[in-house]
Design an enzyme around this catalytic site. Sequence first.
Site, PDB file in Angstrom:
ATOM      1  CE  LYS A 171      -4.549   0.881   0.953  1.00 18.14           C
ATOM      2  NZ  LYS A 171      -5.743   0.063   0.754  1.00 18.14           N
ATOM      3  N   GLY A 198     -20.030   7.158   6.974  1.00 19.74           N
ATOM      4  CA  GLY A 198     -19.266   7.620   5.812  1.00 19.74           C
ATOM      5  C   GLY A 198     -19.989   7.203   4.547  1.00 19.74           C
ATOM      6  CB  VAL A 199     -22.632   8.289   2.490  1.00 14.68           C
ATOM      7  CG1 VAL A 199     -23.521   7.170   2.952  1.00 14.68           C
ATOM      8  CG2 VAL A 199     -22.895   9.547   3.299  1.00 14.68           C
ATOM      9  N   GLY A 200     -19.110   8.015   1.219  1.00  5.82           N
ATOM     10  CA  GLY A 200     -18.246   8.455   0.123  1.00  5.82           C
ATOM     11  C   GLY A 200     -18.421   7.553  -1.083  1.00  5.82           C
ATOM     12  CG  ASN A 201     -15.463   7.770  -4.173  1.00 14.11           C
ATOM     13  OD1 ASN A 201     -16.207   8.532  -4.768  1.00 14.11           O
ATOM     14  ND2 ASN A 201     -14.196   8.047  -3.927  1.00 14.11           N
ATOM     15  CB  ALA A 206     -20.735   4.305   1.905  1.00 14.91           C
ATOM     16  CE1 TYR A 207     -25.277   8.287  -4.675  1.00 18.97           C
ATOM     17  CE2 TYR A 207     -23.911   7.140  -6.294  1.00 18.97           C
ATOM     18  CZ  TYR A 207     -25.048   7.877  -5.979  1.00 18.97           C
ATOM     19  OH  TYR A 207     -25.952   8.168  -6.967  1.00 18.97           O
TER      20      TYR A 207
HETATM   21  N1  LIG Z   1     -12.505   2.620  -2.853  1.00 24.94           N
HETATM   22  C1  LIG Z   1     -12.376   1.303  -2.818  1.00 24.94           C
HETATM   23  O1  LIG Z   1     -12.554   0.594  -3.835  1.00 24.94           O
HETATM   24  C2  LIG Z   1     -12.017   0.635  -1.528  1.00 24.94           C
HETATM   25  C3  LIG Z   1     -12.119   1.299  -0.320  1.00 24.94           C
HETATM   26  N2  LIG Z   1     -11.872   0.636   0.852  1.00 24.94           N
HETATM   27  C4  LIG Z   1     -11.997   1.329   2.122  1.00 24.94           C
HETATM   28  O2  LIG Z   1     -13.335   1.796   2.294  1.00 24.94           O
HETATM   29  C5  LIG Z   1     -13.336   3.022   3.012  1.00 24.94           C
HETATM   30  C6  LIG Z   1     -14.071   4.085   2.186  1.00 24.94           C
HETATM   31  O3  LIG Z   1     -13.407   4.255   0.953  1.00 24.94           O
HETATM   32  P1  LIG Z   1     -13.942   5.284  -0.139  1.00 24.94           P
HETATM   33  O4  LIG Z   1     -15.424   5.265  -0.181  1.00 24.94           O
HETATM   34  O5  LIG Z   1     -13.172   5.018  -1.364  1.00 24.94           O
HETATM   35  O6  LIG Z   1     -13.441   6.653   0.486  1.00 24.94           O
HETATM   36  P2  LIG Z   1     -14.111   8.096   0.404  1.00 24.94           P
HETATM   37  O7  LIG Z   1     -13.085   9.055   0.861  1.00 24.94           O
HETATM   38  O8  LIG Z   1     -14.761   8.318  -0.907  1.00 24.94           O
HETATM   39  O9  LIG Z   1     -15.279   7.980   1.495  1.00 24.94           O
HETATM   40  C7  LIG Z   1     -15.073   8.054   2.860  1.00 24.94           C
HETATM   41  C8  LIG Z   1     -16.177   8.944   3.432  1.00 24.94           C
HETATM   42  O10 LIG Z   1     -16.077   8.898   4.837  1.00 24.94           O
HETATM   43  C9  LIG Z   1     -16.272  10.225   5.317  1.00 24.94           C
HETATM   44  N3  LIG Z   1     -15.678  10.325   6.644  1.00 24.94           N
HETATM   45  C10 LIG Z   1     -14.375  10.479   6.989  1.00 24.94           C
HETATM   46  N4  LIG Z   1     -14.236  10.532   8.325  1.00 24.94           N
HETATM   47  C11 LIG Z   1     -15.487  10.359   8.827  1.00 24.94           C
HETATM   48  C12 LIG Z   1     -16.003  10.306  10.145  1.00 24.94           C
HETATM   49  N5  LIG Z   1     -15.226  10.435  11.227  1.00 24.94           N
HETATM   50  N6  LIG Z   1     -17.336  10.115  10.307  1.00 24.94           N
HETATM   51  C13 LIG Z   1     -18.142  10.004   9.247  1.00 24.94           C
HETATM   52  N7  LIG Z   1     -17.712  10.069   7.971  1.00 24.94           N
HETATM   53  C14 LIG Z   1     -16.401  10.247   7.774  1.00 24.94           C
HETATM   54  C15 LIG Z   1     -15.653  11.096   4.275  1.00 24.94           C
HETATM   55  O11 LIG Z   1     -16.140  12.433   4.350  1.00 24.94           O
HETATM   56  C16 LIG Z   1     -16.076  10.394   3.002  1.00 24.94           C
HETATM   57  O12 LIG Z   1     -17.344  10.851   2.539  1.00 24.94           O
HETATM   58  C17 LIG Z   1     -11.866   3.336   3.301  1.00 24.94           C
HETATM   59  O13 LIG Z   1     -11.528   2.821   4.565  1.00 24.94           O
HETATM   60  C18 LIG Z   1     -11.121   2.558   2.222  1.00 24.94           C
HETATM   61  O14 LIG Z   1      -9.794   2.255   2.579  1.00 24.94           O
HETATM   62  C19 LIG Z   1     -11.552  -0.684   0.876  1.00 24.94           C
HETATM   63  C20 LIG Z   1     -11.458  -1.392  -0.290  1.00 24.94           C
HETATM   64  C21 LIG Z   1     -11.597  -0.767  -1.594  1.00 24.94           C
HETATM   65  C1  LIG Z   2      -8.895  -1.051  -5.289  1.00 27.43           C
HETATM   66  C2  LIG Z   2      -8.016  -1.641  -4.229  1.00 27.43           C
HETATM   67  C3  LIG Z   2      -6.698  -2.032  -4.782  1.00 27.43           C
HETATM   68  C4  LIG Z   2      -7.967  -0.664  -3.135  1.00 27.43           C
HETATM   69  C5  LIG Z   2      -7.248  -1.137  -1.936  1.00 27.43           C
HETATM   70  O1  LIG Z   2      -6.133  -0.781  -1.743  1.00 27.43           O
HETATM   71  C6  LIG Z   2      -7.962  -1.909  -0.952  1.00 27.43           C
HETATM   72  O2  LIG Z   2      -8.641  -2.901  -1.249  1.00 27.43           O
HETATM   73  O3  LIG Z   2      -7.866  -1.538   0.209  1.00 27.43           O
END
Ligand SMILES: NC(=O)C1=CN([C@@H]2O[C@H](COP(=O)(O)OP(=O)(O)OC[C@H]3O[C@@H](n4cnc5c(N)ncnc54)[C@H](O)[C@@H]3O)[C@@H](O)[C@H]2O)C=CC1
Ligand SMILES: CC(C)CC(=O)C(=O)O
Length: 365
Positions: free
Chosen positions: A80, A180-183, A185-186
């Site tokens: 990572k 957390g409703v980012g990428n 969770a949306y």
């Molecule tokens: N994007 C992916 O394909 C993958 C993501 N993950 C994990 O899933 C999690 C989310 O990833 P993404 O959706 O890509 O990230 P993201 O950054 O798009 O979404 C995270 C969301 O959590 C919110 N957030 C941060 N701190 C917070 C708090 N204290 N309370 C409430 N909300 C909070 C942020 O404002 C954001 O909307 C991360 O831990 C990431 O490492 C794991 C595997 C793959």
């Molecule tokens: C798209 C993956 C390679 C993202 C990642 O690093 C993970 O699964 O935590």
Amino acid sequence: MIIFDYMEKYDYEQLVMCQDKNSGLKAIIAIHDTTLGPALGGTRMWTYKSEEEAIEDALRLAKGMTYKNAASGLNLGGGKTVIIGDPQKDKNEEMFRAFGRFIQGLNGRYITAEDVGTTVEDMDLIHQETKYVTGVSPEFGSSGNPSPVTAFGVYRGMKAAAMMAFGEDSLKGKTIAVQGVGNVAYSLCKHLHEEGAKLIVTDINEENMKRAVDEFGAETVHPDKIYDVACDIFAPCALGAVINDDTINRLSCKVVAGAANNQLKESRHGDLLAEKGIYYAPDYVINAGGVINVADELIGYNRDRALKKVEGIYDNIMKVFAIAERDGIASYQAANRLAEERIETMRRSRSMFLQSERNLLNIRS
Ligand SMILES: NC(=O)C1=CN([C@@H]2O[C@H](COP(=O)(O)OP(=O)(O)OC[C@H]3O[C@@H](n4cnc5c(N)ncnc54)[C@H](O)[C@@H]3O)[C@@H](O)[C@H]2O)C=CC1
Ligand SMILES: CC(C)CC(=O)C(=O)O
């Protein structure tokens, strides 16, 4: 932190500090274990309070990728990267090009992709300097943004955990608290809403929260209150260490199943969840959809094949619960057992001599 002691304790292979003055790049690439193949894991950009915090995060996340890739049946090791900086303010083209050159320097030992704070556009910049990057734009034959596929995998794994906890895997009528409703969770909320679940969401980003309210009729709570809501399932989808001494006794759910990496602050919190009768879907098993999807690029991306594998996260979660029951251990330990047994088996099978271009027989002219 004494770095070599820490690396030795958890058996890390390599830690690479990357600095580029012109672009402001400060990146840390951690490679944990490459027994199964090259290390694949995303790049996180985050405003770390200290270098130590960044190094620790890179190391913890890299080890998680070793276990994730092994438990998912991928022939990949774990690594990572973290980039120190604010993804809203500190990014520039030069930074990701410089980072791409550092990855190229590792000659395939590490392959990157998106994580929190990085996007497909960033991967496209890295791709200009190295082929060791996935999650690039589809026009390059790549799979694009992994988040919706990660979400699909979490949805499948959540259904499996629901089967264990409620005796049926339908999420219709279930109340699900999403942190957390980012990428990821949306897209997860979209699946859950379509199945008829009731959503309670929180986020520190107002816009993201509003999107979930407008599109999925979600209720909202303050970020500090998400642990206290009455719900069937708690889905941590923000950052790590949210299952800890301060939160664990506030949870009233029967299932913890979400996308975030490193959800347990310490492994004993996984034991505490089991003691409380909460079914915990181990983070690196349930959130493997993204890496399964981008890994498919390495053999020529086929979306149907990748989604089929991601669908299998349901069975993998069931397998983990079955090991936990069989061995009388918590689900996080069962997942570790699954991953470690696969790595050890492959390590042993590779001890057999294999003719290759690089061994002594070929050095003779
Ligand atoms: N994007 C992916 O394909 C993958 C993501 N993950 C994990 O899933 C999690 C989310 O990833 P993404 O959706 O890509 O990230 P993201 O950054 O798009 O979404 C995270 C969301 O959590 C919110 N957030 C941060 N701190 C917070 C708090 N204290 N309370 C409430 N909300 C909070 C942020 O404002 C954001 O909307 C991360 O831990 C990431 O490492 C794991 C595997 C793959
Ligand atoms: C798209 C993956 C390679 C993202 C990642 O690093 C993970 O699964 O935590």
